[in-house]
Scaffold this active site. Structure first.
Site, PDB file in Angstrom:
ATOM      1  N   GLU A  43      46.540  29.023  45.093  1.00 38.84           N
ATOM      2  CA  GLU A  43      47.929  29.342  44.806  1.00 38.84           C
ATOM      3  C   GLU A  43      48.739  28.873  46.022  1.00 38.84           C
ATOM      4  O   GLU A  43      48.407  29.209  47.157  1.00 38.84           O
ATOM      5  CB  GLU A  43      48.091  30.862  44.630  1.00 38.84           C
ATOM      6  CG  GLU A  43      49.519  31.201  44.303  1.00 38.84           C
ATOM      7  CD  GLU A  43      49.770  32.681  44.070  1.00 38.84           C
ATOM      8  OE1 GLU A  43      48.819  33.482  44.147  1.00 38.84           O
ATOM      9  OE2 GLU A  43      50.938  33.014  43.825  1.00 38.84           O
ATOM     10  N   ARG A 269      32.993  36.260  48.949  1.00 41.32           N
ATOM     11  CA  ARG A 269      33.992  35.689  49.850  1.00 41.32           C
ATOM     12  C   ARG A 269      33.396  35.499  51.231  1.00 41.32           C
ATOM     13  O   ARG A 269      32.536  36.261  51.645  1.00 41.32           O
ATOM     14  CB  ARG A 269      35.154  36.665  50.049  1.00 41.32           C
ATOM     15  CG  ARG A 269      35.998  36.966  48.902  1.00 41.32           C
ATOM     16  CD  ARG A 269      36.969  38.072  49.283  1.00 41.32           C
ATOM     17  NE  ARG A 269      37.998  37.629  50.214  1.00 41.32           N
ATOM     18  CZ  ARG A 269      39.094  37.001  49.827  1.00 41.32           C
ATOM     19  NH1 ARG A 269      39.323  36.742  48.565  1.00 41.32           N
ATOM     20  NH2 ARG A 269      39.977  36.617  50.709  1.00 41.32           N
ATOM     21  N   LYS A 279      45.863  35.218  53.207  1.00 44.49           N
ATOM     22  CA  LYS A 279      47.094  34.448  53.418  1.00 44.49           C
ATOM     23  C   LYS A 279      48.270  35.357  53.748  1.00 44.49           C
ATOM     24  O   LYS A 279      49.121  35.012  54.545  1.00 44.49           O
ATOM     25  CB  LYS A 279      47.414  33.629  52.160  1.00 44.49           C
ATOM     26  CG  LYS A 279      46.603  32.344  52.081  1.00 44.49           C
ATOM     27  CD  LYS A 279      46.997  31.516  50.886  1.00 44.49           C
ATOM     28  CE  LYS A 279      46.440  32.106  49.621  1.00 44.49           C
ATOM     29  NZ  LYS A 279      46.585  31.242  48.446  1.00 44.49           N
TER      30      LYS A 279
HETATM   31  P1  ATP Z   1      44.065  35.101  50.009  1.00 44.13           P
HETATM   32  O1  ATP Z   1      43.474  36.443  49.755  1.00 44.13           O
HETATM   33  O2  ATP Z   1      43.859  34.588  51.380  1.00 44.13           O
HETATM   34  O3  ATP Z   1      45.476  34.981  49.567  1.00 44.13           O
HETATM   35  P2  ATP Z   1      43.362  33.971  47.543  1.00 44.13           P
HETATM   36  O4  ATP Z   1      42.057  34.203  46.908  1.00 44.13           O
HETATM   37  O5  ATP Z   1      44.508  34.704  46.990  1.00 44.13           O
HETATM   38  O6  ATP Z   1      43.218  34.146  49.089  1.00 44.13           O
HETATM   39  P3  ATP Z   1      43.803  31.435  46.367  1.00 44.13           P
HETATM   40  O7  ATP Z   1      44.801  30.427  46.727  1.00 44.13           O
HETATM   41  O8  ATP Z   1      43.943  32.146  45.079  1.00 44.13           O
HETATM   42  O9  ATP Z   1      43.747  32.460  47.562  1.00 44.13           O
HETATM   43  O10 ATP Z   1      42.335  30.848  46.505  1.00 44.13           O
HETATM   44  C1  ATP Z   1      41.908  29.612  46.043  1.00 44.13           C
HETATM   45  C2  ATP Z   1      40.426  29.655  45.903  1.00 44.13           C
HETATM   46  O11 ATP Z   1      39.823  29.939  47.152  1.00 44.13           O
HETATM   47  C3  ATP Z   1      39.999  30.744  44.937  1.00 44.13           C
HETATM   48  O12 ATP Z   1      39.048  30.211  44.055  1.00 44.13           O
HETATM   49  C4  ATP Z   1      39.431  31.801  45.816  1.00 44.13           C
HETATM   50  O13 ATP Z   1      38.413  32.498  45.175  1.00 44.13           O
HETATM   51  C5  ATP Z   1      38.906  31.005  47.005  1.00 44.13           C
HETATM   52  N1  ATP Z   1      38.908  31.826  48.222  1.00 44.13           N
HETATM   53  C6  ATP Z   1      39.946  32.471  48.775  1.00 44.13           C
HETATM   54  N2  ATP Z   1      39.581  33.170  49.851  1.00 44.13           N
HETATM   55  C7  ATP Z   1      38.249  32.957  50.001  1.00 44.13           C
HETATM   56  C8  ATP Z   1      37.249  33.414  50.939  1.00 44.13           C
HETATM   57  N3  ATP Z   1      37.554  34.223  51.946  1.00 44.13           N
HETATM   58  N4  ATP Z   1      35.991  32.977  50.776  1.00 44.13           N
HETATM   59  C9  ATP Z   1      35.675  32.140  49.782  1.00 44.13           C
HETATM   60  N5  ATP Z   1      36.545  31.680  48.867  1.00 44.13           N
HETATM   61  C10 ATP Z   1      37.818  32.082  48.960  1.00 44.13           C
HETATM   62 MG    MG Z   2      44.722  34.461  44.820  1.00 42.56          MG
END
Ligand code: ATP
Ligand code: MG
Length: 568
Positions: A43, A269, A279
């Protein structure tokens, strides 16, 4: 896929397959899929961090290993928090890591018309309705794990009324928050995601891709699986917190005329100690000025690590090393540092830079070969990287910490220059410290030394035993620079665990700025982000943001010492 990315993947071919590789291998063997398609779906509401690097390496890697494809798709269903700046940064980060997405970049927003049609389809099937409960009421009506939810007053509204209400939502005739479109599934389900989840909400906000076309936006749940289905994604890999959403993901593909049926798989994760990987929290560090932007070299963002001098190969190797599992665990940041050090040791050109210079005057300089120009290999193990020139002059600099007047220190303890004793200058002469000159405060301002003629590349005469080898530069033929040393951004191993405020754990000493450092002239060729090994000091790269033609600023990517490996 770039060459470098390909190499790092192929090195790991002997390792046992992880659970996702096993699933993919079986699906191919069984003929379930002829070609594997994965996706990385960020996102665009912030810059990518090390956790995303894991997801990128995993998704691109899984597809690449079996000749499949991986899409880069922006999951841009919430215009309130998204921005084009993040879209651009994410694309740059994925490319920098060494991966190529299949075809053009995709956006969930490209499919908004289709989602809208599918929403109408569900209404027509009696499987979706417009609900007029407020957010608070909706929460209250949902119940909780042990208490079934209550039906919304609109749950049994007829198709015609729902279609009319949904059209009004789309036309902007309701205020934000006035109503939502919900799937009609099961208010008593033990899985909370199945209790009539929201499909669309009103957001009277302009979108970075679609402008003002829409004032209703699909939710993550309604969008994500359908994006996968439209793109022909075979394996939709996400993190464990989405496991509870899987039945809903499957409900949509069963109840909509989707062109393909993807399957969702979850993995754990990546969490790193001494870091935050959210983020939202990283954005707070940026917005409140605790760091110098998203790419501050202390940030666990891909752009921060890049600016600091970490290499794409080191991040890929790290992701490979930590593997993929379904159990949550926190990884020691030392493992990441180990991978960075390991890669840079093999690739980084060498140079000498004196961080805390003290002047050295060679009192018998006339005994040196006239016009002495020392040379050293750029890399000790890679001849093809050539040699570098080190002018040897009467006045030199060494590091203040490399000299002592204390003659009682054992040779084992202090392998540097001691008054009255010998040391070798790297790639140059053996020297003897004759005298230390001090100012009124007793601070050493100059060390007078004598060189031992004929000792460049040669052993000194019997009986003269240098304590060690130290680095140096010419005082009159070197360059000035600033060096920035970084420590961990947080002094707490788990800065955001429990109800801790991660801001309280910020390490006040995470940045040390050293000005007046003296470096060898080969560093005039330094390019931003490309690390050098400053001999005996660590790995450093020119800062892409702060360095100018007049002022060289180097970041320390990592020290030389391998603490993590020592601990094992
Ligand atoms: P954040 O919690 O930092 O905002 P998010 O999951 O909301 O992370 P996205 O932009 O939705 O961020 O993530 C894109 C992809 O990266 C998703 O498939 C998510 O599962 C993966 N991802 C995000 N954070 C991690 C992590 N700490 N370890 C592994 N994969 C991750
Ligand atoms: Mg997300």
């Amino acid at each position: 896929m770039s060459d470098t990315a390909t190499n790092s993947q192929s090195e790991s071919q002997d390792k046992p397959l992880n659970f996702l590789q096993q699933i993919i291998k079986k699906d191919l063997q069984d003929g379930k899929h002829a070609k594997i398609v994965t996706r990385f779906p960020p996102e665009p509401n912030g810059y990518l961090h090390i956790g995303h690097a894991k997801s990128i390496c995993l998704n691109f890697g899984l597809a690449q290993e079996v000749g499949g494809e991986c899409n880069l798709r922006f999951d841009d269903t919430n215009p309130a928090k998204e921005d084009q700046e993040y879209v651009d940064a994410i694309k740059a980060d994925v490319s920098w890591l060494g991966f190529e997405w299949a075809g053009d970049v995709r956006y969930a927003s490209e499919y908004f018309d289709q989602f809208y049609q599918w929403a109408i389809y569900l209404i027509e099937q009696g499987k979706a309705y417009v609900c007029h409960l407020s957010a608070d009421e909706t929460r209250e009506y949902r119940g909780w794990a042990t208490k079934p939810g209550k039906p919304s007053p609109q749950r049994d509204n007829g198709v015609a009324e729902n279609l009319a209400d949904f059209e009004k939502m789309r036309a902007g005739e309701f205020e934000e928050g006035a109503c939502t479109l919900r799937a009609k599934i099961d208010m008593a389900s033990s899985n909370m995601s199945m209790r009539d989840p929201m499909l669309y909400r009103i957001r009277k906000q302009s979108h970075h891709q679609t402008g003002n076309k829409w004032c209703i936006y699909p939710t993550y749940d309604f969008a994500h699986g359908q994006e996968d289905a439209i793109e022909g994604v075979t394996h939709s890999i996400c993190t464990l917190e989405f496991a509870d959403h899987r039945p809903l993901y499957e409900w949509f593909t069963e109840n909509l005329p989707v062109p393909s049926v993807p399957r969702q798989y979850e993995f754990s994760r990546l969490e790193l100690n001494y870091s935050v990987t959210s983020k939202r929290k990283l954005k707070q560090l940026v917005d409140e000025g605790h760091v110098d932007g998203w790419n501050d070299p202390r940030m666990p963002t891909i752009s921060g690590m890049r600016r600091r001098g970490y290499t794409p190969a080191s991040l890929r190797n790290f992701c490979e090393m930590i593997g993929v599992t379904k159990s949550a665990s926190t990884i020691d940041v030392g493992q990441l540092e180990f991978c960075v050090r390991d890669d840079l040791n093999n690739t980084a050109p060498r140079a000498m830079c004196v961080l805390d210079p003290v002047k050295v005057v060679v009192i018998n300089y006339a005994d040196a070969d006239q016009g002495d120009l020392m040379t050293q290999p750029v890399h000790p193990n890679i001849e093809a990287m050539g040699r570098r020139e080190l002018p040897f002059t009467q006045e030199l600099y060494i590091d203040r910490a490399d000299f002592t007047e204390d003659t009682t220190l054992s040779r084992k303890k202090f392998k540097r220059l001691v008054l009255g004793e010998y040391v070798r200058l790297r790639g140059a002469y053996v020297m003897k410290a004759e005298e230390a000159i001090k100012d009124a405060d007793g601070k050493i301002t100059e060390i007078r030394v004598s060189l031992v003629p004929g000792t460049v590349g040669e052993n000194p005469p019997e009986g003269m035993k240098p304590r060690g080898v130290i680095h140096w530069v010419s005082a009159t033929d070197s360059i000035d620079c600033e060096v920035r040393l970084y420590d961990r951004l947080f002094s707490d191993e788990a800065p955001d665990a429990g109800d801790k405020n991660f801001l309280d754990a910020i390490n006040p000493e995470s940045l040390t700025i050293l000005s007046g450092c003296k470096a060898e002239k080969s560093l005039l060729n330094a390019v931003a982000e490309k690390s050098y090994q400053f001999e005996r000091e660590g790995y450093f790269c020119l800062d892409s943001k702060l360095a100018t033609a007049d002022k060289l600023v180097f970041n320390r990517a990592i020290g030389l010492k391998d603490n993590w490996a020592n601990k094992k």
